[in-house]
Scaffold this active site. Structure first.
Site, PDB file in Angstrom:
ATOM      1  N   ASP A 115       0.846  -1.197   0.000  1.00 44.30           N
ATOM      2  CA  ASP A 115       0.000   0.000   0.000  1.00 44.30           C
ATOM      3  C   ASP A 115       0.879   1.243   0.000  1.00 44.30           C
ATOM      4  OD1 ASP A 115      -2.333  -1.476   0.160  1.00 44.30           O
ATOM      5  OD2 ASP A 115      -2.682  -1.085   2.284  1.00 44.30           O
TER       6      ASP A 115
ATOM      7  N   ARG B  24      -1.082  -1.037  -8.623  1.00 48.13           N
ATOM      8  CA  ARG B  24      -2.470  -0.676  -8.296  1.00 48.13           C
ATOM      9  C   ARG B  24      -2.558   0.847  -8.360  1.00 48.13           C
ATOM     10  NH1 ARG B  24      -3.719  -1.213  -2.313  1.00 48.13           N
ATOM     11  NH2 ARG B  24      -4.355  -3.384  -2.632  1.00 48.13           N
TER      12      ARG B  24
END
Ligand code: FDA
Length: 284
Positions: A110, A161
């Site tokens: 992340d 992502r």
């Protein structure tokens, strides 16, 4: 601030313990959705706490393998020692990635606030050679720097992502206006679909999703060549509908005792989420 009861966060958080997360992943799989499991928490500053987090990530990879659910994991480098030292973080990250490689799984790193962007991408770059198929970073479209970062990641054949970005950032590093964040998102999505490797387009925004799907069709990228990703508890029926239409849809499922900062970010994003929580509070 008064800490609210967990029941209020249940719409966005699978539970406080690992079995809760596996159960939610299993349910999502049953509806044709993939999962990525995330242990809640951030900014662990002591080595003992970091090692415990590293072991928890490895246990999570074990449980995923044992249970047979179709899920990878999402991690935060500030839980793996980034605030302690870069070397210490690298050591812990390597342990988690080795566990993922052994279990044929994948770890998404992340992206956190902008003071961590450079270090996060550098650590990803250092790991890529050793763990190429098992690790990928996140790019935030609100950051000015993301365009050159995406070019470099395309060159490296990284699995990226793409998100809009969830942290409060100053105008010196991030677009202050929503239209610019959206425009940047569409451009970066198109670049990743055209030249990247199995990108993940992570948003609940209809216009962004429509743009990415249209770009994929135009560029000849099949629905198996990319993923759409959304958060647990946000637009669940839409997630299933996209899966029924043949898209690969992965749901980000957080769990753990440290759920409050994540829950707070979801509330800050959207007033309807606050209303939802208030309604539940009034219902008792
Ligand atoms: P935005 O919040 O602008 O919403 C756009 C539109 O989406 C709305 O106008 C509405 O149409 C629709 N929508 C949104 N919420 C809805 C709801 N509850 N009900 C109905 N419609 C709704 N961030 C980060 O900084 N680092 C990270 O690593 C990640 N990781 C991550 C993984 C995944 C899988 C997702 C989906 C998101 C992240 N994020 C993230 C969070 C991301 O940066 C962002 O904060 C949220 O996704 C919210 O932004 P949206 O793109 O959904 O658009």
């Amino acid at each position: 601030m008064i800490h609210p009861p967990f029941a209020l966060a249940r719409r966005f958080v699978a539970g406080e313990a690992l079995p809760d997360a596996i159960e939610v992943a299993r349910r999502l799989n049953g509806r044709g959705l993939l999962a990525t499991l995330d242990i809640l928490g951030e900014n662990i500053a002591d080595r003992t706490g970091v090692r415990a987090a590293r072991d928890a990530y490895v246990r999570l990879l074990d449980e995923i393998a044992l249970s047979g659910v179709d899920s990878n994991i999402s991690i935060k480098l500030t839980m793996l020692g980034l605030d302690v030292s870069r070397e210490f973080c690298e050591e812990n990250l390597r342990a988690v990635l080795a566990a993922a490689r052994e279990r044929m799984n994948f770890v998404r790193i992340d992206m956190e606030g902008s003071r961590y962007t450079a270090a996060t991408l550098e650590l990803f770059g250092d790991m890529r050679g050793e763990f190429a198929d098992h690790v990928g970073p996140v790019i935030q479209s609100y950051l000015y720097r993301s365009r050159p970062d995406v070019e470099e990641l395309v060159r490296l054949r990284a699995r990226v992502r793409l998100v809009k970005g969830a942290y409060k950032e100053p105008e010196s590093v991030a677009f202050p206006h929503r239209e610019d964040v959206n425009r940047s998102f569409d451009e970066l999505a198109e670049r990743l679909l055209a030249g990247g490797r199995y990108p993940a387009i992570a948003t609940h925004d209809d216009a962004r999703i429509a743009h990415a799907v249209e770009a994929a069709e135009r560029l000849g990228v099949p629905p198996t060549g990319y993923e759409l990703q959304m958060l647990y508890g946000i637009r669940p029926r839409f997630q299933e509908e996209l899966a029924r239409r043949g898209h690969r849809v992965r749901v980000y499922v957080p769990y753990g005792a440290e759920w409050f900062p994540y829950f707070y970010r979801r509330l800050r994003e959207r007033k309807e989420n606050v209303l939802f929580v208030l309604k539940n509070l009034l219902r008792g």
